[in-house]
Design an enzyme around this catalytic site. Structure first.
Site, PDB file in Angstrom:
ATOM      1  N   ASN A 166      15.321  29.605  78.583  1.00  0.00           N
ATOM      2  CA  ASN A 166      16.524  30.193  78.001  1.00  0.00           C
ATOM      3  C   ASN A 166      17.560  30.266  79.121  1.00  0.00           C
ATOM      4  O   ASN A 166      17.480  31.129  79.990  1.00  0.00           O
ATOM      5  CB  ASN A 166      16.181  31.588  77.466  1.00  0.00           C
ATOM      6  CG  ASN A 166      17.397  32.338  76.962  1.00  0.00           C
ATOM      7  OD1 ASN A 166      18.472  31.757  76.814  1.00  0.00           O
ATOM      8  ND2 ASN A 166      17.234  33.625  76.719  1.00  0.00           N
ATOM      9  N   LYS A 208      20.626  31.054  78.973  1.00  0.00           N
ATOM     10  CA  LYS A 208      21.608  32.131  78.762  1.00  0.00           C
ATOM     11  C   LYS A 208      23.021  31.604  79.026  1.00  0.00           C
ATOM     12  O   LYS A 208      23.298  30.442  78.750  1.00  0.00           O
ATOM     13  CB  LYS A 208      21.250  33.356  79.617  1.00  0.00           C
ATOM     14  CG  LYS A 208      19.781  33.776  79.416  1.00  0.00           C
ATOM     15  CD  LYS A 208      19.436  35.102  80.008  1.00  0.00           C
ATOM     16  CE  LYS A 208      17.981  35.420  79.746  1.00  0.00           C
ATOM     17  NZ  LYS A 208      17.562  36.733  80.206  1.00  0.00           N
ATOM     18  N   HIS A 216      17.097  37.657  70.553  1.00  0.00           N
ATOM     19  CA  HIS A 216      16.893  37.965  71.967  1.00  0.00           C
ATOM     20  C   HIS A 216      17.407  39.380  72.259  1.00  0.00           C
ATOM     21  O   HIS A 216      18.396  39.814  71.674  1.00  0.00           O
ATOM     22  CB  HIS A 216      17.618  36.936  72.843  1.00  0.00           C
ATOM     23  CG  HIS A 216      17.230  37.067  74.280  1.00  0.00           C
ATOM     24  ND1 HIS A 216      17.798  38.011  75.095  1.00  0.00           N
ATOM     25  CD2 HIS A 216      16.303  36.414  75.022  1.00  0.00           C
ATOM     26  CE1 HIS A 216      17.243  37.919  76.296  1.00  0.00           C
ATOM     27  NE2 HIS A 216      16.328  36.962  76.275  1.00  0.00           N
ATOM     28  N   GLU A 273      19.129  40.557  74.513  1.00  0.00           N
ATOM     29  CA  GLU A 273      20.546  40.645  74.909  1.00  0.00           C
ATOM     30  C   GLU A 273      21.451  40.559  73.689  1.00  0.00           C
ATOM     31  O   GLU A 273      22.509  41.187  73.639  1.00  0.00           O
ATOM     32  CB  GLU A 273      20.862  39.541  75.938  1.00  0.00           C
ATOM     33  CG  GLU A 273      20.214  39.868  77.283  1.00  0.00           C
ATOM     34  CD  GLU A 273      19.761  38.668  78.084  1.00  0.00           C
ATOM     35  OE1 GLU A 273      20.248  37.549  77.820  1.00  0.00           O
ATOM     36  OE2 GLU A 273      18.911  38.847  78.974  1.00  0.00           O
ATOM     37  N   GLU A 281       9.010  39.921  74.406  1.00  0.00           N
ATOM     38  CA  GLU A 281       9.712  40.108  75.673  1.00  0.00           C
ATOM     39  C   GLU A 281      10.019  41.594  75.877  1.00  0.00           C
ATOM     40  O   GLU A 281      11.029  42.092  75.368  1.00  0.00           O
ATOM     41  CB  GLU A 281      11.031  39.333  75.670  1.00  0.00           C
ATOM     42  CG  GLU A 281      10.856  37.840  75.478  1.00  0.00           C
ATOM     43  CD  GLU A 281      12.074  37.078  75.990  1.00  0.00           C
ATOM     44  OE1 GLU A 281      11.908  36.247  76.882  1.00  0.00           O
ATOM     45  OE2 GLU A 281      13.177  37.345  75.512  1.00  0.00           O
ATOM     46  N   GLY A 309      14.564  39.901  83.482  1.00  0.00           N
ATOM     47  CA  GLY A 309      15.524  39.787  84.582  1.00  0.00           C
ATOM     48  C   GLY A 309      15.388  40.888  85.626  1.00  0.00           C
ATOM     49  O   GLY A 309      16.269  41.079  86.456  1.00  0.00           O
ATOM     50  N   SER A 319      10.444  37.918  83.372  1.00  0.00           N
ATOM     51  CA  SER A 319      10.146  37.677  84.792  1.00  0.00           C
ATOM     52  C   SER A 319       8.916  36.797  85.022  1.00  0.00           C
ATOM     53  O   SER A 319       8.152  37.027  85.956  1.00  0.00           O
ATOM     54  CB  SER A 319      10.024  39.002  85.555  1.00  0.00           C
ATOM     55  OG  SER A 319      11.249  39.717  85.494  1.00  0.00           O
ATOM     56  N   GLY A 337      15.508  33.424  84.177  1.00  0.00           N
ATOM     57  CA  GLY A 337      15.937  33.076  85.536  1.00  0.00           C
ATOM     58  C   GLY A 337      15.249  31.849  86.123  1.00  0.00           C
ATOM     59  O   GLY A 337      15.917  30.948  86.666  1.00  0.00           O
TER      60      GLY A 337
HETATM   61  P1  PGA Z   1      13.711  36.372  82.709  1.00  0.00           P
HETATM   62  O1  PGA Z   1      14.317  36.277  81.234  1.00  0.00           O
HETATM   63  O2  PGA Z   1      12.655  35.302  82.823  1.00  0.00           O
HETATM   64  O3  PGA Z   1      14.882  36.118  83.620  1.00  0.00           O
HETATM   65  O4  PGA Z   1      13.141  37.737  82.863  1.00  0.00           O
HETATM   66  C1  PGA Z   1      13.500  36.057  80.113  1.00  0.00           C
HETATM   67  C2  PGA Z   1      14.345  36.009  78.870  1.00  0.00           C
HETATM   68  O5  PGA Z   1      15.307  36.773  78.773  1.00  0.00           O
HETATM   69  O6  PGA Z   1      14.095  35.203  77.954  1.00  0.00           O
END
Ligand code: PGA
Length: 264
Positions: free
Chosen positions: A24, A26, A109, A111, A181, A187, A227, A249
Site C-alpha cells: 500500500n 499510500k 483502510h 486512514e 491491521e 506506521g 509495521s 512503509g
Molecule cells: P505500515 O503500514 O507497514 O507502514 O505499518 C501498513 C498499512 O497501513 O497498510
C-alpha cells in the site's frame, strides 16, 4: 449474486488459500518514483509463490498497470467511490478503475476511517459496488490501542467485519481478502507479536466459520498489516492463519518489499 440468501449452503471442496503480499503505497510516489520502484521490483527475483499486489496512488495506476505487464504483479487501487458515476467531484468509480485494467481495490483502510470518516455502512456500499463490478476487495479493519487496553479488540474487529461484510452471500467471499491491521501497529514500528496476530486471525476465521461455514472460512485469505518489515515477516507469515501481509512503509523500497514477498 452478492446479497446473502440464507438458504444457500456451500458445497465447494476445501482448496488451499492464496498467500498474498500487497504493498500500500499510500500518498507516496510521483510518476517517476512509481516507475523507479517498479523497475526495482523487476530486478529482484521472486522466490516465493505469494501473489504480489501493489497499490500506487490513483494518478499513477495506469502507468503502473502498463509497466507491470508480463510480470506476476497485480495493481490495485487504494480506494474508490460507491456510486457508478455522477456529481462527486474528486472521486473515482469502479468502472473507471476497470477501464484501465484495475480489478482490485483496498477498502476500509484505517486512514480512510480516521481521516475521511468512512464508517461501515459506507464501506458495505463500497464493497457491494466493487463486487458488482467483479472486483476483488481487500477489506481492512483493526482495533485501536484503547480497544486492546480495555480488552475490546475482538468485539471491535467482529463489528468491523460483520457490519461491512455479513450481508454478503457465501459465494461473494471468493472475491474478498481480509487485512487485519491493528491501528496501533500502523506506521509506528510497533508490530503485533506473531502470537497476537495468530490469535486474532484465528478468531476472524472462526467468526466467518460461525456466520457462513468452515469451507468459506478456510478459503479466505487473511493478511496482517502493521509495521511488517523484512526482519519480522518470516515469523509472522509462519503462523497458520496469517496468509500474507499488507505492507505500508516497507513497500516503498523494492529490496525490502521483495524480501517480505520472499519471506514465505
Ligand atoms: P505500515 O503500514 O507497514 O507502514 O505499518 C501498513 C498499512 O497501513 O497498510
Amino acid at each position: 449474486m452478492i446479497k446473502k440468501d440464507i438458504n444457500t449452503t456451500t458445497t465447494n471442496l476445501y482448496t488451499m488459500r492464496k498467500n498474498i503480499v500487497a504493498g500500500n503505497w499510500k500518498m507516496n510516489t510521483d510518476l517517476a518514483e512509481t516507475q523507479d520502484l517498479i523497475s526495482g521490483l523487476k530486478k529482484i527475483a521472486k522466490t516465493s509463490n505469494a501473489e504480489v499486489i501493489i497499490a500506487p496512488p490513483f494518478v499513477n495506476l495506469y502507468s503502473a498497470f502498463e509497466s507491470v505487464k508480463g510480470l506476476d504483479i497485480t495493481v490495485a487501487a487504494q480506494n474508490m467511490h460507491q456510486s457508478d458515476s455522477g456529481a462527486f467531484t474528486g472521486e473515482i468509480s469502479a468502472s473507471m478503475l476497470k477501464s484501465i485494467g484495475i480489478n482490485t481495490v483496498i477498502l476500509g483502510h484505517s486512514e480512510r476511517r480516521a481521516f475521511f470518516n468512512e464508517k461501515e455502512d459506507l464501506l458495505a456500499e463500497k464493497v457491494n459496488t466493487a463486487l458488482e463490478n467483479d472486483m476483488t476487495v481487500i477489506y481492512c479493519f483493526g482495533e485501536e490501542l484503547k480497544d486492546r487496553k480495555f480488552s475490546e479488540h475482538f468485539e471491535v474487529v467482529h463489528k468491523q467485519i460483520s457490519n461491512a461484510l455479513f450481508h454478503l452471500d457465501a459465494s461473494a467471499w471468493e472475491n474478498i481478502v481480509l487485512a487485519y491491521e491493528p491501528v496501533w501497529a500502523i506506521g509506528t514500528g510497533e508490530t503485533a507479536s506473531p502470537d497476537q496476530a495468530q490469535e486474532m486471525h484465528a478468531y476472524i476465521r472462526k467468526t466467518i466459520a460461525d456466520e457462513y461455514s468452515e469451507d468459506v472460512a478456510e478459503k479466505v485469505t487473511i493478511l496482517y498489516g502493521g509495521s511488517v518489515k523484512p526482519n519480522n515477516a518470516e515469523e509472522i507469515f509462519s503462523k497458520p492463519d496469517v496468509d500474507g501481509g499488507l505492507i505500508g512503509g516497507a513497500s516503498l523500497k523494492a529490496e525490502d518489499f521483495m524480501a517480505i514477498v520472499n519471506a514465505f
